[in-house]
Design a protein around this motif. Sequence first.
Motif, PDB file in Angstrom:
ATOM      1  N   HIS A 238       3.693 -38.286 -36.801  1.00  0.00           N
ATOM      2  CA  HIS A 238       3.319 -36.934 -37.235  1.00  0.00           C
ATOM      3  C   HIS A 238       1.811 -36.800 -37.445  1.00  0.00           C
ATOM      4  N   LEU A 239       1.412 -35.585 -37.785  1.00  0.00           N
ATOM      5  CA  LEU A 239       0.068 -35.331 -38.288  1.00  0.00           C
ATOM      6  C   LEU A 239       0.216 -34.563 -39.607  1.00  0.00           C
ATOM      7  N   TRP A 240      -0.639 -34.863 -40.562  1.00  0.00           N
ATOM      8  CA  TRP A 240      -0.449 -34.338 -41.905  1.00  0.00           C
ATOM      9  C   TRP A 240      -0.413 -32.816 -41.950  1.00  0.00           C
ATOM     10  N   LEU A 241      -1.311 -32.162 -41.260  1.00  0.00           N
ATOM     11  CA  LEU A 241      -1.377 -30.697 -41.373  1.00  0.00           C
ATOM     12  C   LEU A 241      -0.794 -29.990 -40.146  1.00  0.00           C
ATOM     13  N   ASP A 242       0.023 -30.692 -39.401  1.00  0.00           N
ATOM     14  CA  ASP A 242       0.713 -30.041 -38.288  1.00  0.00           C
ATOM     15  C   ASP A 242       1.956 -29.338 -38.844  1.00  0.00           C
ATOM     16  N   PRO A 243       2.046 -28.016 -38.651  1.00  0.00           N
ATOM     17  CA  PRO A 243       3.149 -27.277 -39.280  1.00  0.00           C
ATOM     18  C   PRO A 243       4.519 -27.660 -38.713  1.00  0.00           C
TER      19      PRO A 243
ATOM     20  N   VAL B 234      -6.336 -21.666 -39.409  1.00  0.00           N
ATOM     21  CA  VAL B 234      -6.439 -23.135 -39.452  1.00  0.00           C
ATOM     22  C   VAL B 234      -7.081 -23.661 -38.165  1.00  0.00           C
ATOM     23  N   GLY B 235      -6.692 -23.072 -37.032  1.00  0.00           N
ATOM     24  CA  GLY B 235      -7.262 -23.508 -35.754  1.00  0.00           C
ATOM     25  C   GLY B 235      -8.773 -23.331 -35.729  1.00  0.00           C
ATOM     26  N   GLU B 236      -9.232 -22.169 -36.178  1.00  0.00           N
ATOM     27  CA  GLU B 236     -10.676 -21.892 -36.156  1.00  0.00           C
ATOM     28  C   GLU B 236     -11.444 -22.685 -37.210  1.00  0.00           C
ATOM     29  N   LYS B 237     -10.899 -22.714 -38.430  1.00  0.00           N
ATOM     30  CA  LYS B 237     -11.668 -23.295 -39.534  1.00  0.00           C
ATOM     31  C   LYS B 237     -11.577 -24.816 -39.594  1.00  0.00           C
ATOM     32  N   LEU B 238     -10.400 -25.351 -39.230  1.00  0.00           N
ATOM     33  CA  LEU B 238     -10.176 -26.776 -39.463  1.00  0.00           C
ATOM     34  C   LEU B 238     -10.144 -27.569 -38.151  1.00  0.00           C
ATOM     35  N   THR B 239      -9.256 -27.151 -37.237  1.00  0.00           N
ATOM     36  CA  THR B 239      -9.060 -27.931 -36.016  1.00  0.00           C
ATOM     37  C   THR B 239     -10.342 -27.976 -35.191  1.00  0.00           C
ATOM     38  N   LYS B 240     -10.971 -26.812 -35.024  1.00  0.00           N
ATOM     39  CA  LYS B 240     -12.207 -26.766 -34.238  1.00  0.00           C
ATOM     40  C   LYS B 240     -13.268 -27.702 -34.798  1.00  0.00           C
ATOM     41  N   ARG B 241     -13.430 -27.679 -36.121  1.00  0.00           N
ATOM     42  CA  ARG B 241     -14.439 -28.528 -36.750  1.00  0.00           C
ATOM     43  C   ARG B 241     -14.086 -29.994 -36.561  1.00  0.00           C
ATOM     44  N   PHE B 242     -12.807 -30.284 -36.794  1.00  0.00           N
ATOM     45  CA  PHE B 242     -12.361 -31.671 -36.711  1.00  0.00           C
ATOM     46  C   PHE B 242     -12.535 -32.243 -35.302  1.00  0.00           C
ATOM     47  N   LEU B 243     -12.217 -31.430 -34.295  1.00  0.00           N
ATOM     48  CA  LEU B 243     -12.291 -31.912 -32.913  1.00  0.00           C
ATOM     49  C   LEU B 243     -13.663 -31.671 -32.282  1.00  0.00           C
TER      50      LEU B 243
ATOM     51  N   ALA C 284       7.774 -21.619 -44.055  1.00  0.00           N
ATOM     52  CA  ALA C 284       7.081 -22.275 -45.169  1.00  0.00           C
ATOM     53  C   ALA C 284       6.135 -23.356 -44.668  1.00  0.00           C
ATOM     54  N   ALA C 285       6.522 -24.037 -43.595  1.00  0.00           N
ATOM     55  CA  ALA C 285       5.660 -25.092 -43.054  1.00  0.00           C
ATOM     56  C   ALA C 285       4.352 -24.503 -42.530  1.00  0.00           C
ATOM     57  N   GLN C 286       4.459 -23.404 -41.775  1.00  0.00           N
ATOM     58  CA  GLN C 286       3.243 -22.754 -41.265  1.00  0.00           C
ATOM     59  C   GLN C 286       2.395 -22.261 -42.446  1.00  0.00           C
ATOM     60  N   LEU C 287       3.057 -21.554 -43.373  1.00  0.00           N
ATOM     61  CA  LEU C 287       2.311 -20.979 -44.494  1.00  0.00           C
ATOM     62  C   LEU C 287       1.675 -22.057 -45.363  1.00  0.00           C
ATOM     63  N   SER C 288       2.340 -23.206 -45.494  1.00  0.00           N
ATOM     64  CA  SER C 288       1.824 -24.244 -46.382  1.00  0.00           C
ATOM     65  C   SER C 288       0.453 -24.749 -45.932  1.00  0.00           C
ATOM     66  N   VAL C 289       0.242 -24.777 -44.619  1.00  0.00           N
ATOM     67  CA  VAL C 289      -1.058 -25.253 -44.134  1.00  0.00           C
ATOM     68  C   VAL C 289      -2.130 -24.165 -44.294  1.00  0.00           C
ATOM     69  N   VAL C 290      -1.733 -22.922 -44.052  1.00  0.00           N
ATOM     70  CA  VAL C 290      -2.676 -21.817 -44.287  1.00  0.00           C
ATOM     71  C   VAL C 290      -3.028 -21.768 -45.768  1.00  0.00           C
ATOM     72  N   ASP C 291      -2.045 -22.097 -46.611  1.00  0.00           N
ATOM     73  CA  ASP C 291      -2.273 -22.113 -48.055  1.00  0.00           C
ATOM     74  C   ASP C 291      -3.153 -23.291 -48.455  1.00  0.00           C
ATOM     75  N   TYR C 292      -3.048 -24.383 -47.715  1.00  0.00           N
ATOM     76  CA  TYR C 292      -3.890 -25.552 -47.984  1.00  0.00           C
ATOM     77  C   TYR C 292      -5.367 -25.165 -47.906  1.00  0.00           C
ATOM     78  N   ILE C 293      -5.695 -24.312 -46.922  1.00  0.00           N
ATOM     79  CA  ILE C 293      -7.105 -23.880 -46.814  1.00  0.00           C
ATOM     80  C   ILE C 293      -7.347 -22.588 -47.608  1.00  0.00           C
ATOM     81  N   GLY C 294      -6.334 -22.146 -48.359  1.00  0.00           N
ATOM     82  CA  GLY C 294      -6.536 -21.033 -49.299  1.00  0.00           C
ATOM     83  C   GLY C 294      -6.566 -19.655 -48.679  1.00  0.00           C
ATOM     84  N   ASP C 295      -5.962 -19.480 -47.526  1.00  0.00           N
ATOM     85  CA  ASP C 295      -6.059 -18.198 -46.830  1.00  0.00           C
ATOM     86  C   ASP C 295      -4.809 -17.320 -46.908  1.00  0.00           C
TER      87      ASP C 295
END
Lengths: 225, 225
Positions: A6-11, A114-123, A170-181
């Motif tokens: 798995h990946l931690w923040l993959d919904p 999440v794609g714009e704020k997190l994934t893009k930066r990470f990759l 909930a899985a999708q929302l949980s990651v968006v919630d992780y970044i507070g959005d």
Amino acid sequence: MKTLHHLWLDPFCRKVRVALAEKNIPFELKSEPVWDRREAFLALNPAGEVPVLVEDEDGERRVVAGHEAVCEYLEEVCREPVLIGETPAERAETRRLAAWFDRKFHAEVFQNLVGEKLTKRFLGLGQPDSAAIRAGLSNIRTHLDYIAYLMEARRWLAGDRLTFADLAAAAQLSVVDYIGDVPWDYNPEARDWYARIKSRPSFRALLADRIPGVPPSSHYADLDF
Amino acid sequence: MKTLHHLWLDPFCRKVRVALAEKNIPFELKSEPVWDRREAFLALNPAGEVPVLVEDEDGERRVVAGHEAVCEYLEEVCREPVLIGETPAERAETRRLAAWFDRKFHAEVFQNLVGEKLTKRFLGLGQPDSAAIRAGLSNIRTHLDYIAYLMEARRWLAGDRLTFADLAAAAQLSVVDYIGDVPWDYNPEARDWYARIKSRPSFRALLADRIPGVPPSSHYADLDF
């Protein structure tokens, strides 16, 4: 023994983690850096994607790849508690709503935030696109409204019981919630539904996730948010 | 009576049309201009997407929305012929490969070719992106290679019998073939597999499709291509 690659923040992985926990199936987690395209992992899943569930039992290995396949598989090999529904009509409704969040929410909200704020930066794919972020912040309200609309007549998204539809959402929302959005104040009915999922024992492991260098929003693990 | 709300060149609708025909389930087709977002259609499927299967029987109406939900539903209400597989492991393999073509092929090939050349023009979204088309023409070879690789050890994509995996792959390819972008000469093994699907009675209706203003490639309906 079962291992979930798995990946931690993959919904989609998170949906499967909660499903395994709801069904009380013990499993180990193994983080897979899919971007490395490791040979050993591609042998498990040529698509190079997580989640992949590997079962090693009695000297036999079984590999189930892809989030829909894993969810359906879990339902087939471990009936209780039922997470899809009993009748063909109930099951169709669960699958319709699971696909809604897995695909529509993912494209309209998750990728834009999440794609714009997190994934893009990470990759290292460049700066976030502010127009995409604005679209995501607007679209999430429509989806929260839809959850609230469903809650008018139902206890859970697809009917009277918790299903993969709730887990997908909930899985999708949980990651968006992780970044507070997630604008929880915007929609109390959607928040009440999420609070009920969040307080389930099956969700605890997700709330304990902490990604190095990416701290969660202050209320991420708070059951009273 | 069953009605399938669809679009002629939508690969997900095509997958369902062939599945219905394989199971000998009579149905009517109703073309739905999803871009008009008609109220009556949104009432059937708030996602505003095809396919949607509507059953009107004994004064009762049942609506099943979304291609995965429709396929799983058909398998549940009409067991023969089996299109998913018998055991949980077989079914997981079918679903893995169906998702491969529904999602991966769709993103890497279909959108780059049909999306750029046809959908963009039709919806007035501007000129095709030549870099995307080049990517699509390159990616399709990888997917044909994967089909050929699977054919080395199997009669059909997921095993010894025809499944939704074949239907998903053939449905996507059939539309790319409609615009003449499948390099069949590149891979004879993949062509042989497609020729076997193409010659099935369940595929005939698709081969008769003609979109006004968009004639198919010269070999589109040719069983000996």
